[in-house]
Design an enzyme around this catalytic site. Structure first.
Site, PDB file in Angstrom:
ATOM      1  N   CYS A  43      17.451  10.916 -10.753  1.00 52.43           N
ATOM      2  CA  CYS A  43      16.605  10.029 -10.858  1.00 52.43           C
ATOM      3  C   CYS A  43      16.909   8.606 -10.744  1.00 52.43           C
ATOM      4  O   CYS A  43      16.405   7.444 -10.013  1.00 52.43           O
ATOM      5  CB  CYS A  43      15.500  10.378 -11.787  1.00 52.43           C
ATOM      6  SG  CYS A  43      14.081   9.332 -11.854  1.00 52.43           S
ATOM      7  N   CYS A  48      14.643   8.835  -7.436  1.00 53.46           N
ATOM      8  CA  CYS A  48      13.300   8.345  -7.614  1.00 53.46           C
ATOM      9  C   CYS A  48      13.248   6.896  -7.920  1.00 53.46           C
ATOM     10  O   CYS A  48      12.399   6.010  -7.293  1.00 53.46           O
ATOM     11  CB  CYS A  48      12.356   9.076  -8.678  1.00 53.46           C
ATOM     12  SG  CYS A  48      13.038   9.463 -10.094  1.00 53.46           S
ATOM     13  N   LYS A  51      14.569   4.720  -5.048  1.00 46.64           N
ATOM     14  CA  LYS A  51      14.009   4.906  -3.762  1.00 46.64           C
ATOM     15  C   LYS A  51      12.574   4.416  -3.921  1.00 46.64           C
ATOM     16  O   LYS A  51      12.136   3.856  -2.957  1.00 46.64           O
ATOM     17  CB  LYS A  51      13.760   6.493  -3.594  1.00 46.64           C
ATOM     18  CG  LYS A  51      12.970   7.012  -2.435  1.00 46.64           C
ATOM     19  CD  LYS A  51      13.050   8.320  -2.360  1.00 46.64           C
ATOM     20  CE  LYS A  51      12.552   9.149  -3.592  1.00 46.64           C
ATOM     21  NZ  LYS A  51      12.556  10.714  -3.468  1.00 46.64           N
ATOM     22  N   TYR A 180       9.219  15.970  -0.018  1.00 46.26           N
ATOM     23  CA  TYR A 180       9.182  14.727  -0.482  1.00 46.26           C
ATOM     24  C   TYR A 180      10.286  13.855  -0.144  1.00 46.26           C
ATOM     25  O   TYR A 180       9.955  12.711   0.607  1.00 46.26           O
ATOM     26  CB  TYR A 180       9.447  14.894  -2.106  1.00 46.26           C
ATOM     27  CG  TYR A 180       8.426  15.455  -3.053  1.00 46.26           C
ATOM     28  CD1 TYR A 180       7.669  14.400  -3.742  1.00 46.26           C
ATOM     29  CD2 TYR A 180       8.106  16.753  -3.224  1.00 46.26           C
ATOM     30  CE1 TYR A 180       6.600  14.945  -4.761  1.00 46.26           C
ATOM     31  CE2 TYR A 180       6.958  17.317  -3.966  1.00 46.26           C
ATOM     32  CZ  TYR A 180       6.476  16.574  -4.817  1.00 46.26           C
ATOM     33  OH  TYR A 180       5.318  16.899  -5.601  1.00 46.26           O
ATOM     34  N   GLU A 184       9.394  10.563   2.239  1.00 47.53           N
ATOM     35  CA  GLU A 184       9.500   9.294   1.496  1.00 47.53           C
ATOM     36  C   GLU A 184      10.405   8.267   2.386  1.00 47.53           C
ATOM     37  O   GLU A 184      10.303   7.157   2.723  1.00 47.53           O
ATOM     38  CB  GLU A 184       9.741   9.378   0.057  1.00 47.53           C
ATOM     39  CG  GLU A 184       8.506   9.906  -0.597  1.00 47.53           C
ATOM     40  CD  GLU A 184       8.980  10.155  -2.106  1.00 47.53           C
ATOM     41  OE1 GLU A 184       7.805  10.539  -2.926  1.00 47.53           O
ATOM     42  OE2 GLU A 184      10.200   9.988  -2.506  1.00 47.53           O
ATOM     43  N   HIS A 437     -16.482  -0.312 -10.543  1.00 45.97           N
ATOM     44  CA  HIS A 437     -16.787  -0.956  -9.035  1.00 45.97           C
ATOM     45  C   HIS A 437     -16.648  -2.300  -8.886  1.00 45.97           C
ATOM     46  O   HIS A 437     -16.651  -2.999  -9.768  1.00 45.97           O
ATOM     47  CB  HIS A 437     -18.387  -0.865  -8.828  1.00 45.97           C
ATOM     48  CG  HIS A 437     -18.882  -1.307  -7.575  1.00 45.97           C
ATOM     49  ND1 HIS A 437     -18.787  -0.438  -6.490  1.00 45.97           N
ATOM     50  CD2 HIS A 437     -19.481  -2.404  -7.073  1.00 45.97           C
ATOM     51  CE1 HIS A 437     -19.357  -0.974  -5.299  1.00 45.97           C
ATOM     52  NE2 HIS A 437     -19.826  -2.046  -5.897  1.00 45.97           N
ATOM     53  N   GLU A 442     -13.609   4.967  -7.771  1.00 48.06           N
ATOM     54  CA  GLU A 442     -14.674   5.333  -8.306  1.00 48.06           C
ATOM     55  C   GLU A 442     -15.394   6.508  -7.471  1.00 48.06           C
ATOM     56  O   GLU A 442     -16.444   7.100  -7.926  1.00 48.06           O
ATOM     57  CB  GLU A 442     -15.754   4.148  -8.322  1.00 48.06           C
ATOM     58  CG  GLU A 442     -15.989   3.603  -6.754  1.00 48.06           C
ATOM     59  CD  GLU A 442     -17.066   2.492  -6.717  1.00 48.06           C
ATOM     60  OE1 GLU A 442     -18.192   2.863  -7.122  1.00 48.06           O
ATOM     61  OE2 GLU A 442     -16.395   1.351  -6.247  1.00 48.06           O
TER      62      GLU A 442
END
Length: 460
Positions: A43, A48, A51, A180, A184, A437, A442
């Site tokens: 990682c 990750c 990346k 994944y 990616e 909002h 939302e």
């Protein structure tokens, strides 16, 4: 005088091993950790973290383009791969130093070499030949990318390890895979300006995800790159200073680099598991129980080497639960059934809980709430982009059993949603939550009418 040199010997300095070592040491255990490459694991070092930095870099291209719709005049931007690589690598080194420092501060002894298992309570350091007696051994060696399919010329391709070593941005790149990593990296290279082709043998990307999310991703990617679904690789050849890939339908793709991201396998080769009678499963993973214990009582395993859920946060949680159980006197196991997760494609994906197909199989009758809309930002930028959201509800209990988001910042949103779903929130809980909002998120609390079912009565 203890019969052991240490209470815990950790083989592997990735996310799971580091967390386990640090927490165990915090409970007073004498801990030694061996890592033959760099502390931080996949990682931090070549996964990750670097990346995601590349994902950020690629998204600036859209930001520069969108700015004009909001009144900004931006000169044509230029991207420099060397600058990104240098700064990215420096950040990885900085993080590695933090991991080292945290372990040392916790009292963990770090051994920078390979360790293998000699017997249920002995490990051997390969470089020095030194043997260490440990009351318990934790295997946290992770996994490595594999080059599949095994076709002529596959050795000419690179994997997700070597991609971080590229000295220049490839003008043309072929990415092979549909998970994944492939999704990616294809998004990254397309955004940075490479002529990108994504090749996958299946008819949809991201197996295991909700089909409508998969379809939304394919639609978005077709606007960003050459997406080839339902096709397989036959061979790779060197051609005119570059590479040429031949597909099963006879077509050819020329590229400067071919990235194979078709799978990973646990790092168990030469680890010594056979000496203690631990047999790996069909995927090469170490079988463990709910508390990460192997069939040998003194040996445990966490993270990708167990192939339970190959995600960094899961490895961290498994490592922590192991330390709590064995050294903290607080038995804990990880529930792998409900894991919030994100795919950092562009647009990105955030998911927690069941897909629609999985929810129907698990609960029978479900209500499906959906929203498709153009994000507010796109109204001025003119970008042809849509956000898709889906909320799945068990009709009998009103409990939300799946949430799927496709769009900007989906990964950030799903983390908060994951808390609610993990707590067992109902659709009524979502409905009585006041919306923030104007935001895209939302929509998750304003969906009121479920989609009319197209399934037979009694099924959904």
């Amino acid at each position: 005088m203890s019969a052991y040199d240490v209470d815990l010997f950790v083989i592997g300095g990735g996310s799971g091993g580091v967390r386990a070592a640090r927490i165990a040491a915090g409970y007073g255990a004498r801990v030694m950790l061996a890592e033959e490459y760099r502390v931080g694991g996949t990682c931090v070092i070549r996964g990750c973290v670097p990346k995601k930095l590349m994902v950020y870099a690629g998204r600036f291209a859209d930001e520069f383009e969108d700015a004009a719709g909001f009144g900004w005049s931006v000169e044509k931007p230029r991207f420099d791969w060397g600058t990104l690589k240098r700064r990215r690598d420096a950040e990885v080194t900085r993080l590695e130093g933090i991991y080292d420092a945290n372990l040392i501060r916790a009292g963990v002894e770090i051994v920078p070499e390979r360790a293998v298992i000699e017997d249920p309570q002995t490990v051997r350091l390969v470089k020095t030949g030194r043997t260490i007696r440990a009351e318990r051994i934790l295997v946290a060696v992770g996994a490595h990318p594999v080059k599949e399919p095994d076709v002529p010329g596959i050795e000419l391709a690179i994997t997700s390890n070597e991609v971080f070593e590229l000295e220049s941005l490839p003008e043309r790149i072929l990415v092979i895979g549909g998970g994944y990593i492939a999704v990616e990296f294809a998004g990254v290279f397309a955004a940075l300006g490479s002529n990108t082709t994504l090749l996958h043998r299946g008819d949809r990307l991201l197996r295991g995800f909700d089909d409508e999310v998969r379809d939304a991703l394919a639609e978005a990617y077709r606007h960003r790159m050459d997406l080839r679904l339902g096709r397989t690789l036959r061979r790779i050849e060197s051609r005119d200073g570059g590479l040429r890939a031949q597909l099963d339908d006879g077509t050819e793709i020329d590229a400067d680099q071919i990235l194979v991201a078709t799978g990973r396998r646990p790092n168990v080769a030469g680890l010594g598991l056979e000496r203690v009678g631990i047999e790996t499963d069909a995927a090469g993973a170490i079988p463990v129980d709910a508390y990460s214990q192997t069939r040998v009582p003194s040996i445990y395993a966490v993270g990708d080497v167990t192939n339970r859920a190959n995600l960094t946060p899961v490895a961290i949680r498994e490592g922590h639960a192991f330390a709590d159980t064995v050294f903290g006197g607080k038995p804990a196991c990880v529930d792998h059934r409900l894991i919030p997760t994100a795919v950092f494609s562009t647009p990105e994906i955030g998911v927690v809980g069941h897909s629609e197909a999985g929810a129907r199989e698990a609960y029978g009758q479900i209500d499906v709430y959906k929203a498709r809309f153009r994000p507010m930002k796109a109204t001025l930028s003119g970008r042809e982009e849509r956000i898709f959201m889906k909320v799945l509800v068990d009709r009998a209990s009103d409990r939300v059993v799946g949430v799927h988001i496709f769009g900007h910042d989906a990964g950030e949103v799903i983390q908060a949603v994951g808390i609610a779903v993990t707590m067992g929130a109902t659709k009524a809980d979502f409905d009585r939550t006041i919306a923030v909002h104007p935001t895209a998120a939302e929509e998750l609390v304003t969906m009121r009418v479920p989609e009319v079912t197209k399934h037979p009565v009694g099924v959904g």
